[in-house]
Design a protein around this motif. Structure first.
Motif, PDB file in Angstrom:
ATOM      1  N   MET A  16       0.838  -1.189   0.000  1.00 34.25           N
ATOM      2  CA  MET A  16       0.000   0.000   0.000  1.00 34.25           C
ATOM      3  C   MET A  16       0.880   1.248   0.000  1.00 34.25           C
ATOM      4  O   MET A  16       1.831   1.336   0.765  1.00 34.25           O
ATOM      5  CB  MET A  16      -0.923   0.002   1.219  1.00 34.25           C
ATOM      6  N   LYS A  17       0.536   2.178  -0.879  1.00 32.45           N
ATOM      7  CA  LYS A  17       1.311   3.419  -0.973  1.00 32.45           C
ATOM      8  C   LYS A  17       0.401   4.630  -0.772  1.00 32.45           C
ATOM      9  O   LYS A  17      -0.768   4.622  -1.160  1.00 32.45           O
ATOM     10  CB  LYS A  17       1.989   3.543  -2.339  1.00 32.45           C
ATOM     11  N   SER A  18       0.980   5.656  -0.167  1.00 32.45           N
ATOM     12  CA  SER A  18       0.298   6.947  -0.084  1.00 32.45           C
ATOM     13  C   SER A  18       0.443   7.663  -1.424  1.00 32.45           C
ATOM     14  O   SER A  18       1.359   7.391  -2.193  1.00 32.45           O
ATOM     15  CB  SER A  18       0.909   7.785   1.035  1.00 32.45           C
ATOM     16  N   MET A  19      -0.478   8.580  -1.717  1.00 32.30           N
ATOM     17  CA  MET A  19      -0.345   9.358  -2.946  1.00 32.30           C
ATOM     18  C   MET A  19       0.679  10.475  -2.794  1.00 32.30           C
ATOM     19  O   MET A  19       1.237  10.946  -3.777  1.00 32.30           O
ATOM     20  CB  MET A  19      -1.702   9.937  -3.359  1.00 32.30           C
ATOM     21  N   THR A  20       0.899  10.943  -1.585  1.00 35.58           N
ATOM     22  CA  THR A  20       1.839  12.029  -1.373  1.00 35.58           C
ATOM     23  C   THR A  20       3.241  11.479  -1.162  1.00 35.58           C
ATOM     24  O   THR A  20       3.421  10.430  -0.537  1.00 35.58           O
ATOM     25  CB  THR A  20       1.434  12.871  -0.150  1.00 35.58           C
TER      26      THR A  20
ATOM     27  N   GLY B 115       2.377   5.000   3.620  1.00 35.64           N
ATOM     28  CA  GLY B 115       1.275   4.060   3.447  1.00 35.64           C
ATOM     29  C   GLY B 115       1.149   3.109   4.622  1.00 35.64           C
ATOM     30  O   GLY B 115       0.034   2.730   5.013  1.00 35.64           O
ATOM     31  N   GLN B 116       2.282   2.712   5.225  1.00 38.09           N
ATOM     32  CA  GLN B 116       2.253   1.824   6.396  1.00 38.09           C
ATOM     33  C   GLN B 116       1.610   2.518   7.595  1.00 38.09           C
ATOM     34  O   GLN B 116       0.863   1.906   8.360  1.00 38.09           O
ATOM     35  CB  GLN B 116       3.670   1.357   6.744  1.00 38.09           C
ATOM     36  N   TYR B 117       1.915   3.804   7.766  1.00 38.98           N
ATOM     37  CA  TYR B 117       1.282   4.564   8.854  1.00 38.98           C
ATOM     38  C   TYR B 117      -0.227   4.659   8.648  1.00 38.98           C
ATOM     39  O   TYR B 117      -1.012   4.512   9.601  1.00 38.98           O
ATOM     40  CB  TYR B 117       1.883   5.968   8.951  1.00 38.98           C
ATOM     41  N   LEU B 118      -0.634   4.899   7.406  1.00 39.86           N
ATOM     42  CA  LEU B 118      -2.065   4.958   7.097  1.00 39.86           C
ATOM     43  C   LEU B 118      -2.727   3.603   7.347  1.00 39.86           C
ATOM     44  O   LEU B 118      -3.843   3.536   7.860  1.00 39.86           O
ATOM     45  CB  LEU B 118      -2.272   5.375   5.639  1.00 39.86           C
ATOM     46  N   LEU B 119      -2.026   2.525   6.986  1.00 38.96           N
ATOM     47  CA  LEU B 119      -2.567   1.175   7.169  1.00 38.96           C
ATOM     48  C   LEU B 119      -2.812   0.878   8.644  1.00 38.96           C
ATOM     49  O   LEU B 119      -3.866   0.326   9.013  1.00 38.96           O
ATOM     50  CB  LEU B 119      -1.601   0.150   6.582  1.00 38.96           C
ATOM     51  N   ILE B 120      -1.862   1.243   9.502  1.00 35.78           N
ATOM     52  CA  ILE B 120      -2.018   1.002  10.945  1.00 35.78           C
ATOM     53  C   ILE B 120      -3.232   1.750  11.482  1.00 35.78           C
ATOM     54  O   ILE B 120      -4.035   1.199  12.252  1.00 35.78           O
ATOM     55  CB  ILE B 120      -0.745   1.429  11.696  1.00 35.78           C
ATOM     56  N   ASP B 121      -3.386   3.008  11.059  1.00 40.84           N
ATOM     57  CA  ASP B 121      -4.523   3.802  11.528  1.00 40.84           C
ATOM     58  C   ASP B 121      -5.844   3.209  11.045  1.00 40.84           C
ATOM     59  O   ASP B 121      -6.821   3.139  11.798  1.00 40.84           O
ATOM     60  CB  ASP B 121      -4.373   5.244  11.034  1.00 40.84           C
ATOM     61  N   MET B 122      -5.884   2.754   9.787  1.00 45.32           N
ATOM     62  CA  MET B 122      -7.118   2.178   9.247  1.00 45.32           C
ATOM     63  C   MET B 122      -7.435   0.839   9.908  1.00 45.32           C
ATOM     64  O   MET B 122      -8.607   0.514  10.125  1.00 45.32           O
ATOM     65  CB  MET B 122      -7.007   2.028   7.729  1.00 45.32           C
TER      66      MET B 122
ATOM     67  N   GLU C  45     -16.131   7.318   8.805  1.00 46.96           N
ATOM     68  CA  GLU C  45     -15.682   8.626   8.328  1.00 46.96           C
ATOM     69  C   GLU C  45     -14.156   8.745   8.414  1.00 46.96           C
ATOM     70  O   GLU C  45     -13.513   9.316   7.512  1.00 46.96           O
ATOM     71  CB  GLU C  45     -16.348   9.734   9.147  1.00 46.96           C
ATOM     72  N   LYS C  46     -13.576   8.188   9.475  1.00 43.49           N
ATOM     73  CA  LYS C  46     -12.110   8.185   9.591  1.00 43.49           C
ATOM     74  C   LYS C  46     -11.484   7.375   8.460  1.00 43.49           C
ATOM     75  O   LYS C  46     -10.471   7.783   7.866  1.00 43.49           O
ATOM     76  CB  LYS C  46     -11.682   7.611  10.940  1.00 43.49           C
ATOM     77  N   LEU C  47     -12.087   6.231   8.158  1.00 42.65           N
ATOM     78  CA  LEU C  47     -11.591   5.418   7.037  1.00 42.65           C
ATOM     79  C   LEU C  47     -11.692   6.182   5.716  1.00 42.65           C
ATOM     80  O   LEU C  47     -10.770   6.146   4.890  1.00 42.65           O
ATOM     81  CB  LEU C  47     -12.397   4.118   6.938  1.00 42.65           C
ATOM     82  N   LYS C  48     -12.807   6.878   5.546  1.00 43.87           N
ATOM     83  CA  LYS C  48     -13.014   7.636   4.307  1.00 43.87           C
ATOM     84  C   LYS C  48     -11.944   8.705   4.137  1.00 43.87           C
ATOM     85  O   LYS C  48     -11.413   8.916   3.033  1.00 43.87           O
ATOM     86  CB  LYS C  48     -14.406   8.273   4.327  1.00 43.87           C
ATOM     87  N   GLU C  49     -11.603   9.397   5.217  1.00 42.38           N
ATOM     88  CA  GLU C  49     -10.583  10.445   5.146  1.00 42.38           C
ATOM     89  C   GLU C  49      -9.217   9.863   4.799  1.00 42.38           C
ATOM     90  O   GLU C  49      -8.469  10.441   3.999  1.00 42.38           O
ATOM     91  CB  GLU C  49     -10.515  11.188   6.484  1.00 42.38           C
ATOM     92  N   GLN C  50      -8.883   8.725   5.383  1.00 43.19           N
ATOM     93  CA  GLN C  50      -7.568   8.128   5.121  1.00 43.19           C
ATOM     94  C   GLN C  50      -7.483   7.533   3.716  1.00 43.19           C
ATOM     95  O   GLN C  50      -6.424   7.573   3.086  1.00 43.19           O
ATOM     96  CB  GLN C  50      -7.260   7.040   6.163  1.00 43.19           C
ATOM     97  N   VAL C  51      -8.598   7.006   3.223  1.00 43.02           N
ATOM     98  CA  VAL C  51      -8.604   6.408   1.886  1.00 43.02           C
ATOM     99  C   VAL C  51      -8.294   7.462   0.817  1.00 43.02           C
ATOM    100  O   VAL C  51      -7.721   7.130  -0.234  1.00 43.02           O
ATOM    101  CB  VAL C  51      -9.972   5.735   1.617  1.00 43.02           C
TER     102      VAL C  51
END
Length: 294
Positions: free
Chosen positions: A1-5, A154-161, A284-290
């Motif tokens: 998984m990768k972040s767009m930024t 992306g790993q940080y986002l994955l942990i939060d999700m 909603e938190k998932l939506k923001e991170q996605v």
């Protein structure tokens, strides 16, 4: 998984000098790539764009390529005389049409600045365009650096999700526990009202069961809970694929929200509605991170 930024860069020293490449990207629904190149490298812009497209599925990407020459290669100014004469003739045509001479004379400096009229070229054969292999080596290194940063974020986002998914699953567990209790509470409530109203008259058990059955069918949320749990599993599955899954995750989150809304509309008990509020908060938190996922 990768972040767009993300951000990546590379610097390569070659025979002609130093080449540096920077890649920056921010969130965007579709793929958009802007490349800023020295004039001498414009012929390989499409090749660079295709290489970026192989590694970045979506987002707004900016690529900056800079060169610093070390060799003092002689230069010459090439002037397109034919085009210059056309500009001069156009000025004369305008003056004849207006019947007067223009207040400002033809600005030679402005014409020479025009990139189509005057071009500075290297007199020798030493051109950066001949160092295409070096250029793409630097591009590969910059892309690798860029992807490393995106993967880390992306790993940080994955942990939060993952935490949000666990909390959402706990809400589903609570609703499953509460749903049967609500029906039993409704039964007791109906029996109490009927006895108070009918006093000593015996309550028709079949009629009571029919009423409770209608209520249970209307308030049944088992199908919605099954679909919501299925969406949670599907979301988790996409999180561990190597493909760009941002759009798929966005769709799954929309379906989660739809099921939560249906559960909320069917629920008559405040305890279940409170759980639905919690559900929608985690969704909603998932939506923001996605929105940050490629």
């Amino acid at each position: 998984m990768k972040s767009m930024t993300g951000y990546g860069s590379a610097v390569v020293k070659a025979r002609l000098g130093t080449l540096s490449i920077e890649i920056k990207a921010v969130n965007q629904r579709f793929h958009e790539c802007q490349i800023r190149l020295p004039h001498s490298l414009l012929t390989i812009e499409d090749s660079i764009r295709k290489e970026i497209k192989k590694h970045v599925a979506r987002g707004k990407i900016d690529v900056f390529v800079k060169i610093e020459d070390q060799l003092k290669t002689p230069r010459k100014l090439r002037v397109d005389i034919e085009l210059l004469e056309q500009y001069i003739e156009a000025v004369k045509t305008i003056e004849n049409a207006m019947g007067q001479k223009l207040t400002s004379s033809l600005d030679v400096n402005a014409l020479l600045i025009h990139s189509d009229i005057a071009v500075v070229e290297k007199a020798g054969n030493e051109q950066w365009i001949d160092e295409e292999e070096t250029i793409f080596l630097a591009l590969t290194q910059a892309i690798d650096s860029f992807n490393q940063m995106r993967e880390k974020e992306g790993q940080y986002l994955l942990i939060d999700m993952q935490n949000s998914l666990k909390d959402l699953g706990k809400c589903c567990d609570q609703v499953e526990i509460l749903a049967p209790l609500i029906i039993e509470q409704y039964r007791e409530k109906i029996e109490t009202r009927l006895r108070d109203y009918l006093n000593e008259v015996e309550v028709d058990e079949s009629r009571l069961l029919t009423e409770i059955g209608l209520f249970a069918d209307k308030a049944d949320i088992s199908e919605e809970l099954v679909r919501l749990r299925a969406h949670i599993k599907q979301f988790e599955h996409y999180c561990y694929t190597d493909e760009a899954v941002g759009r798929r995750l966005d769709f799954v989150v929309q379906e989660m929200n739809r099921e939560a809304n249906t559960i909320g509309s069917k629920a008559t008990a405040m305890s279940i509605r409170q759980q639905v509020v919690e559900m929608k908060g985690f969704i909603e938190k998932l939506k923001e991170q996605v929105q940050n996922i490629e």
